[in-house]
Structure formats: C-alpha cells, structure tokens
Design a protein around this motif. Structure first.
Motif, PDB file in Angstrom:
ATOM      1  N   VAL A 186       0.838  -1.199   0.000  1.00  0.00           N
ATOM      2  CA  VAL A 186       0.000   0.000   0.000  1.00  0.00           C
ATOM      3  C   VAL A 186       0.874   1.251   0.000  1.00  0.00           C
ATOM      4  O   VAL A 186       0.632   2.202  -0.750  1.00  0.00           O
ATOM      5  CB  VAL A 186      -0.947   0.014   1.221  1.00  0.00           C
ATOM      6  CG1 VAL A 186      -1.694   1.338   1.303  1.00  0.00           C
ATOM      7  CG2 VAL A 186      -1.934  -1.145   1.133  1.00  0.00           C
ATOM      8  N   ILE A 187       1.913   1.253   0.833  1.00  0.00           N
ATOM      9  CA  ILE A 187       2.799   2.414   0.888  1.00  0.00           C
ATOM     10  C   ILE A 187       3.493   2.634  -0.444  1.00  0.00           C
ATOM     11  O   ILE A 187       3.590   3.769  -0.941  1.00  0.00           O
ATOM     12  CB  ILE A 187       3.835   2.229   2.019  1.00  0.00           C
ATOM     13  CG1 ILE A 187       3.128   2.289   3.380  1.00  0.00           C
ATOM     14  CG2 ILE A 187       4.910   3.312   1.943  1.00  0.00           C
ATOM     15  CD1 ILE A 187       4.031   1.974   4.543  1.00  0.00           C
ATOM     16  N   ASP A 197       2.369  12.516  -0.662  1.00  0.00           N
ATOM     17  CA  ASP A 197       3.681  12.668  -0.017  1.00  0.00           C
ATOM     18  C   ASP A 197       3.598  12.029   1.360  1.00  0.00           C
ATOM     19  O   ASP A 197       2.652  12.284   2.117  1.00  0.00           O
ATOM     20  CB  ASP A 197       4.070  14.143   0.125  1.00  0.00           C
ATOM     21  CG  ASP A 197       4.334  14.802  -1.217  1.00  0.00           C
ATOM     22  OD1 ASP A 197       4.936  14.147  -2.092  1.00  0.00           O
ATOM     23  OD2 ASP A 197       3.922  15.965  -1.394  1.00  0.00           O
ATOM     24  N   ILE A 198       4.589  11.206   1.680  1.00  0.00           N
ATOM     25  CA  ILE A 198       4.626  10.521   2.969  1.00  0.00           C
ATOM     26  C   ILE A 198       5.902  10.899   3.708  1.00  0.00           C
ATOM     27  O   ILE A 198       6.987  10.931   3.116  1.00  0.00           O
ATOM     28  CB  ILE A 198       4.543   8.987   2.785  1.00  0.00           C
ATOM     29  CG1 ILE A 198       3.203   8.610   2.143  1.00  0.00           C
ATOM     30  CG2 ILE A 198       4.695   8.272   4.124  1.00  0.00           C
ATOM     31  CD1 ILE A 198       3.042   7.127   1.859  1.00  0.00           C
ATOM     32  N   TYR A 199       5.760  11.177   4.997  1.00  0.00           N
ATOM     33  CA  TYR A 199       6.889  11.561   5.843  1.00  0.00           C
ATOM     34  C   TYR A 199       6.922  10.631   7.056  1.00  0.00           C
ATOM     35  O   TYR A 199       5.901  10.089   7.467  1.00  0.00           O
ATOM     36  CB  TYR A 199       6.759  13.010   6.317  1.00  0.00           C
ATOM     37  CG  TYR A 199       6.609  14.016   5.198  1.00  0.00           C
ATOM     38  CD1 TYR A 199       7.711  14.716   4.720  1.00  0.00           C
ATOM     39  CD2 TYR A 199       5.358  14.279   4.629  1.00  0.00           C
ATOM     40  CE1 TYR A 199       7.575  15.649   3.692  1.00  0.00           C
ATOM     41  CE2 TYR A 199       5.217  15.202   3.607  1.00  0.00           C
ATOM     42  CZ  TYR A 199       6.326  15.885   3.146  1.00  0.00           C
ATOM     43  OH  TYR A 199       6.189  16.799   2.136  1.00  0.00           O
ATOM     44  N   ARG A 200       8.106  10.505   7.632  1.00  0.00           N
ATOM     45  CA  ARG A 200       8.234   9.704   8.850  1.00  0.00           C
ATOM     46  C   ARG A 200       8.972  10.510   9.905  1.00  0.00           C
ATOM     47  O   ARG A 200       9.933  11.224   9.622  1.00  0.00           O
ATOM     48  CB  ARG A 200       8.963   8.386   8.570  1.00  0.00           C
ATOM     49  CG  ARG A 200      10.336   8.553   7.976  1.00  0.00           C
ATOM     50  CD  ARG A 200      10.940   7.226   7.571  1.00  0.00           C
ATOM     51  NE  ARG A 200      11.248   6.405   8.742  1.00  0.00           N
ATOM     52  CZ  ARG A 200      11.687   5.155   8.680  1.00  0.00           C
ATOM     53  NH1 ARG A 200      11.845   4.569   7.515  1.00  0.00           N
ATOM     54  NH2 ARG A 200      11.948   4.488   9.769  1.00  0.00           N
ATOM     55  N   THR A 201       8.502  10.411  11.137  1.00  0.00           N
ATOM     56  CA  THR A 201       9.136  11.080  12.263  1.00  0.00           C
ATOM     57  C   THR A 201       8.549  10.490  13.542  1.00  0.00           C
ATOM     58  O   THR A 201       7.586   9.713  13.489  1.00  0.00           O
ATOM     59  CB  THR A 201       8.910  12.601  12.231  1.00  0.00           C
ATOM     60  OG1 THR A 201       9.738  13.236  13.219  1.00  0.00           O
ATOM     61  CG2 THR A 201       7.464  12.956  12.529  1.00  0.00           C
ATOM     62  N   THR A 202       9.116  10.855  14.668  1.00  0.00           N
ATOM     63  CA  THR A 202       8.537  10.429  15.940  1.00  0.00           C
ATOM     64  C   THR A 202       7.311  11.285  16.237  1.00  0.00           C
ATOM     65  O   THR A 202       7.399  12.509  16.308  1.00  0.00           O
ATOM     66  CB  THR A 202       9.555  10.577  17.085  1.00  0.00           C
ATOM     67  OG1 THR A 202      10.681   9.738  16.816  1.00  0.00           O
ATOM     68  CG2 THR A 202       8.930  10.166  18.419  1.00  0.00           C
ATOM     69  N   VAL A 255       9.643  10.266   2.638  1.00  0.00           N
ATOM     70  CA  VAL A 255       9.888   8.903   2.180  1.00  0.00           C
ATOM     71  C   VAL A 255       9.724   8.857   0.665  1.00  0.00           C
ATOM     72  O   VAL A 255       8.797   9.451   0.105  1.00  0.00           O
ATOM     73  CB  VAL A 255       8.887   7.917   2.831  1.00  0.00           C
ATOM     74  CG1 VAL A 255       9.139   6.491   2.332  1.00  0.00           C
ATOM     75  CG2 VAL A 255       8.985   7.979   4.347  1.00  0.00           C
ATOM     76  N   THR A 256      10.638   8.169  -0.010  1.00  0.00           N
ATOM     77  CA  THR A 256      10.545   7.961  -1.451  1.00  0.00           C
ATOM     78  C   THR A 256      10.582   6.469  -1.740  1.00  0.00           C
ATOM     79  O   THR A 256      10.927   5.654  -0.872  1.00  0.00           O
ATOM     80  CB  THR A 256      11.707   8.651  -2.177  1.00  0.00           C
ATOM     81  OG1 THR A 256      12.941   8.050  -1.757  1.00  0.00           O
ATOM     82  CG2 THR A 256      11.741  10.146  -1.866  1.00  0.00           C
ATOM     83  N   SER A 259      13.934   5.034  -1.033  1.00  0.00           N
ATOM     84  CA  SER A 259      14.306   4.921   0.382  1.00  0.00           C
ATOM     85  C   SER A 259      13.705   3.687   1.047  1.00  0.00           C
ATOM     86  O   SER A 259      14.055   3.363   2.175  1.00  0.00           O
ATOM     87  CB  SER A 259      13.895   6.179   1.145  1.00  0.00           C
ATOM     88  OG  SER A 259      12.489   6.262   1.260  1.00  0.00           O
ATOM     89  N   LEU A 260      12.798   3.010   0.364  1.00  0.00           N
ATOM     90  CA  LEU A 260      12.254   1.783   0.921  1.00  0.00           C
ATOM     91  C   LEU A 260      13.281   0.653   0.929  1.00  0.00           C
ATOM     92  O   LEU A 260      13.080  -0.379   1.566  1.00  0.00           O
ATOM     93  CB  LEU A 260      11.013   1.334   0.138  1.00  0.00           C
ATOM     94  CG  LEU A 260       9.799   2.257   0.209  1.00  0.00           C
ATOM     95  CD1 LEU A 260       8.639   1.639  -0.559  1.00  0.00           C
ATOM     96  CD2 LEU A 260       9.387   2.533   1.640  1.00  0.00           C
ATOM     97  N   GLY A 261      14.378   0.855   0.184  1.00  0.00           N
ATOM     98  CA  GLY A 261      15.446  -0.142   0.182  1.00  0.00           C
ATOM     99  C   GLY A 261      15.081  -1.368  -0.624  1.00  0.00           C
ATOM    100  O   GLY A 261      14.240  -1.337  -1.525  1.00  0.00           O
ATOM    101  N   GLU A 262      15.693  -2.443  -0.278  1.00  0.00           N
ATOM    102  CA  GLU A 262      15.507  -3.684  -1.013  1.00  0.00           C
ATOM    103  C   GLU A 262      14.445  -4.588  -0.405  1.00  0.00           C
ATOM    104  O   GLU A 262      14.246  -5.709  -0.876  1.00  0.00           O
ATOM    105  CB  GLU A 262      16.844  -4.457  -1.051  1.00  0.00           C
ATOM    106  CG  GLU A 262      17.968  -3.712  -1.734  1.00  0.00           C
ATOM    107  CD  GLU A 262      17.632  -3.395  -3.191  1.00  0.00           C
ATOM    108  OE1 GLU A 262      17.017  -4.264  -3.833  1.00  0.00           O
ATOM    109  OE2 GLU A 262      17.976  -2.297  -3.654  1.00  0.00           O
ATOM    110  N   LEU A 263      13.755  -4.091   0.645  1.00  0.00           N
ATOM    111  CA  LEU A 263      12.760  -4.933   1.312  1.00  0.00           C
ATOM    112  C   LEU A 263      11.598  -5.226   0.375  1.00  0.00           C
ATOM    113  O   LEU A 263      11.030  -4.340  -0.253  1.00  0.00           O
ATOM    114  CB  LEU A 263      12.221  -4.225   2.549  1.00  0.00           C
ATOM    115  CG  LEU A 263      11.219  -5.009   3.398  1.00  0.00           C
ATOM    116  CD1 LEU A 263      11.837  -6.253   3.978  1.00  0.00           C
ATOM    117  CD2 LEU A 263      10.679  -4.114   4.498  1.00  0.00           C
ATOM    118  N   THR A 264      11.241  -6.493   0.239  1.00  0.00           N
ATOM    119  CA  THR A 264      10.109  -6.919  -0.593  1.00  0.00           C
ATOM    120  C   THR A 264       9.181  -7.753   0.267  1.00  0.00           C
ATOM    121  O   THR A 264       9.556  -8.217   1.332  1.00  0.00           O
ATOM    122  CB  THR A 264      10.590  -7.787  -1.767  1.00  0.00           C
ATOM    123  OG1 THR A 264      11.110  -9.012  -1.252  1.00  0.00           O
ATOM    124  CG2 THR A 264      11.653  -7.065  -2.573  1.00  0.00           C
TER     125      THR A 264
END
Length: 269
Positions: A186-187, A197-202, A255-256, A259-264
């Motif tokens: 979904v993300i 646009d999605i952002y991440r923070t505490t 988040v782009t 930036s999600l990396g290689e996680l599948t």
C-alpha cells in the motif's frame, strides 16, 4: 474597569445577569421595555442596569440602554467560554481515553461533533473519518497507530477524488508497516502517486489527526480499536490542527520509493 462596586468580577456579572445583557445585546431598550420583555419588576431592572452601568458594560443614551464596546467584547468572550465548556463536556468519554499530557487544545473541542465506538461495532466511527476525507481538495494526516485492514481503505478514500495527500507516520509504526507485505505494498502504491507525499518522524502523541480544507478531526485509539473520533469545521479548530501537523512535518523525513530499500514482501516473510 475590572468589576462593579460590589467587588464581583465581570465574569460573575455576566453569569448573574446574562438574560438582561443578552436582551440589550439584541436590541437597545429603555427600562420599561426591558422590564416588560423580560417579565420582571422595574425595581429589578433598575438594580441590574445600575450594576451593568457601573461595570462599564452598559451605557445610556437618551433613556435607552445598550451595550458598550466593553460589554460586547465581554459577551463574545463569555460565549466562547460557554462553547468551549460544552465541547469539553460532550467529549468527556473521548478525553477519558487519552493521557493527561495529550496536546489537545480545548479550542478544537468547541463546537466539535464527537462520536464514540460501541462494543458491537468498534470501528464504525471510522466512517465519519472517511466521509470527511472523501472528495477533499487537500488532506494532511498524522498516524501514530495503524489499524489492521484499514490502511488500504483509508488511502483509497483519501485519493478517490484526486485529493492531494500529505501523511506523517510515526517512525516505529512505519518500520512495522514495511515489514508487513500488504502494508508495504500500500505504501509503495501511494509513493507512486504524484499526489501523495509521505513523511516519517517520531509522533509524540497517541491520537490520529487529519485536516482538510473543510474540517479537522482526531482519532482516539484503545486496545481494541478506535475508541472514537471528533470532527470540527470551525476556524480555530482548523488552525490548531494545521499548526500541529506542520510542526511535525517540519522535522520529518520524506519517504521515497528508493528509500524503501531492497525490502520486498517475500523478504518480510
């Protein structure tokens, strides 16, 4: 002036003489008309008018009494206080689900519509959220918590009408979502949408938040799901919610897809 000759405060005078003050706010009157309209004695009117004149909230012009600017301002503030108090009372059950240090401004509760869940339909109030965000022009949201099965419906409702979306997601929550194949999908889909646009923070509080150009709302969570929501379309509520969102976004990391990396999904399993 800070009070009338008996030493009572202006707020006390407003409470005690509210009916008379509102009558004069609606229309200037002489004492005889005021007594007739309020069905009270002339002696009572004489006493009340004297108190109000001495307090500086009423003045006489040719035998007709009307509110001064001080009186008008005092009544407006009094009305705001009454609305805010009613808002807190209406939201009592919802507030009881939040910790004492939750950064919830009472201005948001003034005039808010409050909905609480029932044991039979614990997440039914989410429909009120979906109604708010559907067909909005712009949506800002803060997610400290995600409910199982609700991530996709939320984004589908948010983007169905071409809405531009800005979401701030708590970092710990975001990492958990990435580790779940369905949520990660979904993300990823949303990041491919130029309108999202999605952002991440505490996120330092536990309630969800959304703001559109029409209204703002909070989502209060319990251990079993959504405890309730509150919605408000008043200017002060929108301003508070917008400021809270913008303060979080200012310190957040966008988040782009890269930036999600290689996680599948296969890797997460």
């Amino acid at each position: 002036m800070t009070g009338h000759p008996n030493g009572n405060s202006l707020s006390q005078l407003l409470v005690r003489r509210e009916t008379f003050i509102r009558a004069l706010a609606a229309q200037p009157r002489d004492k005889r008309t005021l007594a007739a309209d309020l069905d009270t004695s002339r002696s009572t009117v004489d006493r009340v008018v004297r108190e109000c004149v001495n307090a500086g909230i009423v003045e006489q012009d040719g035998g007709v009494y009307e509110l001064t600017l001080t009186g008008q301002c005092a009544l407006e503030v009094f009305d705001r206080f009454e609305r805010a108090t009613r808002g807190v009372e209406d939201a009592h059950d919802l507030l009881a689900m939040l910790p004492a240090d939750a950064p919830l401004d009472p201005v948001f509760l003034s005039g808010a519509d409050v909905y609480t869940s029932t044991p039979e339909l614990p997440d039914s109030v989410l429909q009120r959220l979906f109604e708010s965000i559907e067909n909005a022009g712009h949506l800002c949201g803060v997610a400290p918590v995600a409910l199982a099965g609700q991530l996709r419906p939320y984004y589908e409702a948010a983007t169905a009408g071409g809405t531009t979306v800005e979401m701030v997601i708590d970092t710990e929550l975001f990492d958990r979502l990435l580790a779940t194949p369905d949520s990660r999908a979904v993300i990823a889909e949303q990041l491919e949408n130029d309108a999202v646009d999605i952002y991440r923070t505490t996120v330092p509080f536990g309630f969800g938040l959304w703001v559109t150009e029409r209204d703002a709302g909070i989502v209060v969570y319990t251990d079993t799901g959504v405890g309730g929501i509150a919605r408000n379309d008043h200017e002060g509520a929108l301003a508070w919610a917008t400021d809270l969102f913008e303060s979080l976004r200012a310190d957040a990391t966008e988040v782009t897809l890269s930036s999600l990396g290689e996680l599948t999904p296969d890797d997460a399993e």
